[in-house]
Design an enzyme around this catalytic site. Structure first.
Site, PDB file in Angstrom:
ATOM      1  CG  PHE A   1      -0.243   0.485   2.497  1.00 27.34           C
ATOM      2  CD1 PHE A   1      -0.103   1.841   2.768  1.00 27.34           C
ATOM      3  CD2 PHE A   1       0.294  -0.411   3.406  1.00 27.34           C
ATOM      4  CE1 PHE A   1       0.555   2.290   3.928  1.00 27.34           C
ATOM      5  CE2 PHE A   1       0.950   0.017   4.550  1.00 27.34           C
ATOM      6  CZ  PHE A   1       1.072   1.372   4.803  1.00 27.34           C
TER       7      PHE A   1
ATOM      8  NE  ARG B   1      -3.280  -2.286   3.911  1.00 26.88           N
ATOM      9  CZ  ARG B   1      -2.483  -2.326   4.965  1.00 26.88           C
ATOM     10  NH1 ARG B   1      -2.810  -1.632   6.032  1.00 26.88           N
ATOM     11  NH2 ARG B   1      -1.380  -3.011   4.948  1.00 26.88           N
TER      12      ARG B   1
ATOM     13  CB  SER C   1       4.712  -7.233   5.908  1.00 25.76           C
ATOM     14  OG  SER C   1       3.807  -8.242   5.526  1.00 25.76           O
TER      15      SER C   1
ATOM     16  CB  CYS D   1      10.635  -0.456   2.625  1.00 21.77           C
ATOM     17  SG  CYS D   1      11.329   0.021   1.052  1.00 21.77           S
TER      18      CYS D   1
END
Ligand code: NAD
Length: 496
Positions: A156, A184, A233, A288
């Site tokens: 997302f 999302r 993730s 990230c």
């Protein structure tokens, strides 16, 4: 979040050059994180939807792979122009569904466009190599061929950019492609695919399936899907990597992160403060490559602590579409709750809350998921807060006596996405570059995001696989190497 019947703005899938309704009975709300406003309803596709997309991509493949590379890149030149023309609209959409600021949305699209530009060089980059006379009269060559149907599953936090780490390279090398955006933030890619429709790409070359886990599983398990790219993730990256491996599939999975920056006392402190503040709090910490732990050495402990607290406290938080707003909300109420609870855990485990962004109230945006910049000082070297990816605007400060001790923090981390150093010493910088255990290194850089012509690296639990996204790795990933060894009888050539 799931609704029985979809409201207006019911999203569809893009399969074989057409927008088609999903067959699923499961839907999810798409919500503006700054206002709580319902934006759309997205289908959570099932295996039947995925199967249609794969069959369309598989049917388009034979003709697409025969299309000369020079012709395959022409739609990408058109796409670049269309993305440039519509960049403001796309950035607005990114802000609406993701929450980051308009400026951040636009910056993300610049990086997306950069990948399109690089993929236009495929006729050069896809070349193999050859050698005459590997034995007398025998020649050998290596040629690259596309795989077939390939798929990418994206997160997302960059609704516009991350799909472009894959799509342009996949199709330029002659594959056909299926994208599964994050459920999302599906609106940005819907818009991008509307632009792709105008580029002249043949039907079935690019497809889009909206959905979540069921769609992902169906893509991995489908026998006609040859390769899977994933960004998200770490637990999901690990799951997708092992499920793909069980199917014998080529796979590249980028995972989560916990990025450290080391600040030496000889750093240019105003510059370090500005850059680290942007890295930690930009995109509300949902990057990230966001710096999450700052390790200060010597007197930098005090100087950096004071300056970063001052800079962070001045950031203007709000709806990313408003002028002057520097930081938006986090993606969901659940995410806000999780980030705030982790700050509480840090406090309980002995950290001092130097700047507390919990319970933020943003006038006119009371329903937004806002967490203001937060700084935790004296965070224990080993604790939940130093080990966990927070993915919110929280910076932890830890102190080390020297570089050995600072590097030991990085060694202990389960992640290895990015590590940065701020210093004016060349030898300290060289040592750091040499020893830091991470795939993307920044020297006086806060977000060491590789340009499109370099691989987006990542080590340890931040990456599963060997070939990364972007750069030359992308060509390796999207092609199979074929070696041809050739001999022609002399007598035959003499006949003509
Ligand atoms: P996520 O793992 O929840 O979701 C990513 C994608 O996987 C989505 O498309 C989602 O639909 C799908 N998915 C979710 N759960 C799944 C399951 N159980 N099985 C199969 N598919 C599933 O990640 P997110 O919250 O969207 O994104 C944030 C994460 O992504 C952070 O951890 C961040 O560090 C990471 N990230 C990494 C990079 C990188 O380059 N290493 C870049 C951006 C984001």
């Amino acid at each position: 979040m799931s609704v029985a019947a979809p409201p207006a703005n019911k999203l569809t899938n893009f399969i074989n050059g057409q927008w088609v309704e999903s067959q699923t009975s499961e839907w999810r709300d798409v919500v503006n994180p700054a206002t709580g406003e319902l934006l759309a309803s997205v289908p959570l596709a099932d295996a039947a939807d995925v199967n249609k997309a794969v069959e369309a991509a598989a049917a388009a493949f034979p003709e697409w792979r025969r299309t000369p590379p020079e012709d395959r890149i022409q739609p990408l030149f058109k796409l670049k122009t269309l993305l440039e023309e519509h960049i403001d609209d796309i950035a607005r959409l990114i802000t609406l569904e993701n929450g980051k600021t308009f400026v951040e949305g636009k910056a993300e699209m610049r990086r997306a466009i950069e990948n399109v530009e690089v993929a236009c060089g495929i006729p050069m980059m896809m070349q193999g190599y050859n050698l005459e006379d590997v034995a007398r009269g025998i020649d050998e060559m290596m040629i690259r061929q596309p795989l077939g149907v390939v798929a990418a599953i994206v997160p997302f936090n960059f609704p516009g950019m991350i799909a472009f780490w894959y799509l342009p390279y996949a199709i330029a090398t002659g594959n056909t492609f299926i994208l599964k955006p994050s459920e999302r933030v599906p609106l940005t890619m819907r818009y991008v695919y509307e632009l792709l429709e105008k580029t002249g790409l043949p039907k079935g070359v690019v497809n889009l399936v909206n959905g979540g886990k069921a769609a992902v599983d169906a893509l991995i398990d489908h026998p006609k899907v040859r390769a899977i790219s994933f960004v998200g993730s770490t637990p999901v990256a690990r799951y997708i990597y092992s499920r793909s491996a069980q199917q014998g599939k080529r796979c590249q999975c980028q995972g989560g992160a916990k990025n450290h920056v080391i600040v030496l006392p000889d750093a240019d402190m105003p510059m370090a403060t500005q850059i680290i503040s942007d890295s930690a709090f930009g995109c509300a910490g949902q990057r990230c490559l966001a710096v999450s732990v700052a390790v200060t050495i010597g007197e930098a402990q005090k100087t950096f602590r004071d300056s970063i607290a001052d800079a962070a406290s001045k950031l203007r938080v709000g709806n990313g579409l408003e002028d002057g707003v520097q930081m938006g909300p986090v993606i969901s109420p659940q995410s806000k709750e999780r980030v705030e609870s982790l700050i509480g855990v840090g406090e309980k485990q002995g950290a001092k809350v130097l700047l507390d962004g919990r319970n933020a109230k943003i006038p006119k945006n009371e329903r937004g998921n806002f967490v203001k910049p937060t700084i935790l000082d004296d965070v224990p070297a080993t604790s939940e807060i130093t080990d966990t990816e927070i993915f919110g605007p929280v910076l932890s400060l830890v102190h080390a006596d020297n570089m050995d001790e600072a590097l030991a923090f990085l060694e202990r981390s389960a992640y290895g996405n990015q590590a940065s150093l701020f210093t004016s010493s060349g030898s300290a910088a060289r040592r750091f570059r040499y020893e830091a255990p991470a795939g993307n290194i920044g020297i006086n850089i806060g977000v060491a995001a590789p340009m499109a012509y370099f691989p987006f690296s990542g080590w340890k639990n931040s990456f599963f696989g060997d070939l990364h996204g972007q750069g030359r790795d992308a060509i390796e990933f999207y092609t199979d190497k074929k070696v041809v060894v050739e001999r022609w009888a002399k007598e035959h050539s003499r006949k003509f």
